[in-house]
Design an enzyme around this catalytic site. Structure first.
Site, PDB file in Angstrom:
ATOM      1  N   GLU A  43       3.482  -2.292   0.887  1.00  0.00           N
ATOM      2  CA  GLU A  43       2.270  -2.166   0.074  1.00  0.00           C
ATOM      3  C   GLU A  43       2.038  -3.499  -0.645  1.00  0.00           C
ATOM      4  O   GLU A  43       2.974  -4.130  -1.110  1.00  0.00           O
ATOM      5  CB  GLU A  43       2.456  -1.055  -0.966  1.00  0.00           C
ATOM      6  CG  GLU A  43       1.219  -0.834  -1.837  1.00  0.00           C
ATOM      7  CD  GLU A  43       1.379   0.329  -2.828  1.00  0.00           C
ATOM      8  OE1 GLU A  43       2.512   0.669  -3.192  1.00  0.00           O
ATOM      9  OE2 GLU A  43       0.340   0.885  -3.233  1.00  0.00           O
ATOM     10  N   LYS A 118      -5.813   4.183   0.385  1.00  0.00           N
ATOM     11  CA  LYS A 118      -4.964   5.085  -0.415  1.00  0.00           C
ATOM     12  C   LYS A 118      -5.835   6.184  -1.014  1.00  0.00           C
ATOM     13  O   LYS A 118      -6.839   5.890  -1.675  1.00  0.00           O
ATOM     14  CB  LYS A 118      -4.313   4.266  -1.522  1.00  0.00           C
ATOM     15  CG  LYS A 118      -3.240   4.972  -2.326  1.00  0.00           C
ATOM     16  CD  LYS A 118      -2.644   3.965  -3.323  1.00  0.00           C
ATOM     17  CE  LYS A 118      -1.359   4.442  -3.936  1.00  0.00           C
ATOM     18  NZ  LYS A 118      -0.729   3.393  -4.771  1.00  0.00           N
ATOM     19  N   CYS A 159       2.223   4.724  -0.562  1.00  0.00           N
ATOM     20  CA  CYS A 159       2.979   4.935  -1.792  1.00  0.00           C
ATOM     21  C   CYS A 159       2.824   6.340  -2.385  1.00  0.00           C
ATOM     22  O   CYS A 159       3.431   7.281  -1.911  1.00  0.00           O
ATOM     23  CB  CYS A 159       2.597   3.856  -2.798  1.00  0.00           C
ATOM     24  SG  CYS A 159       3.825   3.653  -4.116  1.00  0.00           S
TER      25      CYS A 159
END
Ligand SMILES: *[C@@H]1O[C@H](CO)[C@@H](O)[C@H](O)[C@H]1NC(C)=O
Ligand SMILES: *[C@@H]1O[C@H](CO)[C@@H](O)[C@H](O)[C@H]1NC(C)=O
Length: 286
Positions: A43, A118, A159
């Site tokens: 990331e 995301k 994440c």
């Protein structure tokens, strides 16, 4: 080939974008020389992680007008002939000025295969301790994403997306054999949950899971946990590391997906008369 080699590049990311891109290239080439067929970057691999950096490092993500990091990723994939999950970069959408945390995936021909924004933004606010609100500067993506490889389809998350089991469940029920998560947990949540989340997502869905973190930088405002990890469909850790820059490798025996599903057939024994099928509603890109 039913046993591709997966490599997670736990890159030491610094303040200079050009240096980050050059380091990423040399690590991807190193992984490819070591036999990797699929390589994952962490990331925020082109920028330090932190809401204060996103705007400064952001780039448009449009394969027709490739920006600096996209050009570099495409070239890396082509040069090393691997499937490349290009970690994430801060994305600028020029029409709206909106920023996203975006992962791009590249084929060995250097073509863009998929793009994941995301979907779950990380917001925490502990008065007097830590405030970190991605939603102050980022917008969330609105789609689930998967991409095809010769070894099966993989789902993508970034994440914090890892904490939402529905995403992995939808991917698995739609035929994905693994989930790939570029991510940067911190030194509190890392030891608590990082490996457990990967093993849980793998166990519940009988798929491979892998998460790729940046290396820890003691001078950075955000201290990443590191410990990039690959887990098999039995939820066994295949390979992991500490917090230093490193490449984590494992061969993935794709036959294990069917094997574990034959021995523990939860995938065919669900009771959708008692609870809903989350895969029936999710919106998927690609
Ligand atoms: C890491 O993040 C968690 C919230 O997700 C927070 O409680 C904790 O204080 C943070 N740890 C450090 C070392 O910043
Ligand atoms: C951290 O900062 C110190 C002092 O500026 C420097 O000597 C050191 O090399 C830095 N470490 C890293 C990992 O960048």
């Amino acid at each position: 080939m039913s046993k591709p080699k997966l490599a997670l590049v736990q890159l030491a990311v610094g303040a200079k974008k050009a240096v980050n891109l050059a380091n990423a290239r040399s690590k991807v080439l190193e992984a490819s020389k070591a036999g990797a067929n699929m390589v994952v970057l962490p990331e925020c691999f082109n920028s330090p992680y932190g809401t204060q950096y996103f705007a400064q490092y952001a780039e448009e993500v449009d394969s027709k007008r490739p920006s600096e990091s996209l050009k570099a990723l495409s070239a890396m994939a082509q040069e090393s002939k691997v499937y490349l999950v290009g970690g994430s970069i801060p994305e600028l959408e020029p029409d709206t000025g909106n920023l996203f945390n975006t992962c791009t995936v590249w084929g060995p021909d250097g073509l863009l295969l998929a793009k994941h924004r995301k979907v779950h933004l990380f917001d925490i606010d502990f008065p007097g301790k830590i405030v970190f609100k991605e939603s102050e500067v980022l917008k969330p993506g609105n789609a689930l994403t998967e991409f095809a490889t010769p070894w099966g389809k993989f789902g993508l998350g970034i994440c914090y997306d890892m904490r939402f089991p529905e995403m992995a469940m939808v991917a698995a029920r739609r035929g994905c054999v693994g989930m790939i998560y570029p991510g940067a947990f911190n030194t509190t949540t890392g030891p608590l949950h990082w490996e457990l989340l990967l093993r849980a997502r793998a166990m519940d869905n009988q798929i491979f899971t892998a998460a790729c973190s940046p290396a820890r930088d003691l001078n950075a405002t955000y201290q990443a946990w590191g410990h990039s990890t690959i887990v098999d469909p039995y939820a066994r850790v295949l390979a992991t590391t500490n917090e230093a820059e490193n490449i984590v490798y494992s061969d993935l025996d794709m036959d294990l997906v069917d094997e574990v599903r034959r021995s523990v057939p939860i995938n065919t024994q669900r009771r959708f008369d008692l609870y809903p099928d989350v895969a029936a509603t999710g919106h998927t890109d690609e």
